[in-house]
Scaffold this active site. Structure first.
Site, short mmCIF file in Angstrom:
data_model
loop_
_atom_site.label_atom_id
_atom_site.label_comp_id
_atom_site.label_asym_id
_atom_site.label_seq_id
_atom_site.Cartn_x
_atom_site.Cartn_y
_atom_site.Cartn_z
N ASN A 1 0.84 -1.20 0.00
CA ASN A 1 0.00 0.00 0.00
C ASN A 1 0.87 1.25 0.00
OD1 ASN A 1 -0.41 1.91 2.55
ND2 ASN A 1 0.24 -0.12 3.31
N PHE B 1 -1.46 8.16 4.61
CA PHE B 1 -2.20 8.76 5.73
C PHE B 1 -3.47 9.47 5.26
CE2 PHE B 1 1.82 9.54 8.61
CZ PHE B 1 1.92 8.17 8.82
N SER C 1 6.01 5.08 8.55
CA SER C 1 5.33 4.81 7.28
C SER C 1 6.24 5.21 6.13
CB SER C 1 4.02 5.59 7.19
OG SER C 1 3.50 5.51 5.87
N ASN D 1 5.17 5.96 3.23
CA ASN D 1 4.31 6.57 2.21
C ASN D 1 4.07 8.06 2.40
OD1 ASN D 1 3.94 4.01 0.99
ND2 ASN D 1 2.43 3.50 2.58
N THR D 2 4.75 8.67 3.37
CA THR D 2 4.77 10.12 3.52
C THR D 2 6.21 10.58 3.33
OG1 THR D 2 2.86 10.19 5.00
CG2 THR D 2 4.38 12.06 5.09
N LYS E 1 6.36 3.78 16.85
CA LYS E 1 6.32 2.71 15.85
C LYS E 1 7.46 2.89 14.86
CE LYS E 1 3.12 0.08 12.96
NZ LYS E 1 1.69 -0.08 12.59
N ASN F 1 6.54 -1.52 11.25
CA ASN F 1 5.67 -1.08 10.16
C ASN F 1 5.96 -1.93 8.91
OD1 ASN F 1 3.93 0.67 8.58
ND2 ASN F 1 4.44 2.32 9.98
#
Length: 359
Positions: free
Chosen positions: A114, A118, A184, A186-187, A236, A265
């Site tokens: 994915n 966020f 994450s 993805n940021t 995390k 993560n």
């Protein structure tokens, strides 16, 4: 016992685009929780309490953040037998996330990729949903609720601390514990916050703000004074860390009085899925390929942090034995996410029972 075999539901959901299936599932849970229709997924909770960071977890299996980003389904997830549920990641302001398509199944590997970014409705909507949840009014040892916070994509990385402090202040009165998500993929640049200097500055600010909030939300102590409300804070981290990086993170967590760590993560590695369809899509890989990567980080953390520091293990749990492997690696409790998508709610009960019987 749930009334609808998950294999049947999964067959229907897997015919849909992954994100469409996710949205449909969240909508269903939100509409049916606390109604007779919840019998479709409700199951008895395994009782296996453990105390960590001053909290009593009813059992050792939790729901990981990311599934319910807007805290719409807390009661529905609780009905599946989780000992704790973590919702979010929430950012101060609503944001759409990354362009679609941004979620991909790799069924041959029991995995997902994915790059959601966020996507969420913002802090105000999130807190309104949290306050509507009724799980704390139910009998027995209450399920615990973790609230996971992050930064907005448009916030420059040098201002990231501002977003985390806004998030911490907002969720603090409503959380059993708070998770700082700095892992994450993805940021843009978010994982840079795991580096030595950046992590030290961020956690120093978080620790100072937490002490202020503890006094602000103090409660009467029954002796004419007040008792600070000290909400545990977990951090995390990613699986894509070497041993030296893990050691630095462990030392920084302890230096700033963080209460625990969540490992891990999703991963950027594609070594285990490189020949599969969608394997080259950008984003974080979750599911079975992450199991041993996560366990490696857990083992390193346990060595660095000592035997009593709380560790929540997450990543690659697709079976009860996978859950036990995390406990053996050094985790105190575990979380699942991709395993719920591939195996259904029955995995929650199976994992909790196996941990209870074999640890």
């Amino acid at each position: 016992m749930s009334l609808i075999p998950y294999a049947l539901s999964r067959a229907m959901l897997f015919r849909l685009d992954p994100e469409a299936a996710h949205d449909l599932t969240i909508d269903m849970l939100a509409r049916t929780q606390n109604t007779p229709l919840a019998c479709a997924y409700r199951q008895p909770r395994v009782e296996d309490p453990i105390t960590l960071a001053g909290l009593t977890f009813p059992n050792r299996v939790g729901m990981a953040a990311g599934l319910d980003k807007n805290a719409r389904c807390i009661d529905g997830l609780g009905a599946m037998g989780f000992g704790f549920v973590e919702v979010g990641t929430v950012t101060p302001l609503a944001q759409p996330g990354n362009p679609k398509p941004r979620m991909f199944r790799l069924p041959a590997a029991n995995a997902l990729i994915n790059r959601m970014g966020f996507n969420n409705d913002g802090l105000d909507a999130f807190l309104a949903n949290v306050q509507r949840a009724t799980f704390r009014k139910q009998g027995g040892t209450p399920m615990l609720l973790g609230l996971n916070i992050g930064k907005n994509a448009t916030t420059p990385i040098e201002r990231a601390t501002d977003d985390y402090l806004i998030g911490l202040a907002g969720v603090y009165p409503h959380a059993d514990y708070v998770t700082i998500n700095i892992s994450s993929p993805n940021t843009k640049n978010l994982r840079a916050l795991q580096s030595d200097e950046a992590l030290d500055a961020l956690l120093g600010a978080i620790a100072a703000k937490r002490e202020q909030l503890a006094q602000q939300h103090a409660t009467p102590d029954g002796k004419g004074g007040v008792s600070p409300r000290r909400v545990p804070v977990f951090v995390k981290i990613a699986p894509d860390l070497d041993e030296a990086q893990v050691d630095v993170i462990a030392a920084t967590l302890q230096r700033h009085g963080m209460d625990g760590v969540i490992a891990t993560n999703t991963t950027l590695s594609r070594n285990a899925v490189q020949d599969l369809p969608h394997a080259e899509e950008a984003g974080g890989l979750s599911g079975s390929p992450v199991l041993e990567m996560s366990n490696r980080v857990i083992r390193q953390l346990r060595t660095a942090l000592g035997k009593n520091y709380p560790i929540i293990g997450v990543g690659g749990i697709l079976s009860a034995d996978d859950a036990v492997s995390k406990i053996k690696a050094g985790a105190d409790v575990v979380q699942i996410y991709t395993g719920l998508i591939y195996k259904g709610p029955e995995l929650v009960k199976q994992a909790a029972l196996e941990i209870k019987n074999k640890r």
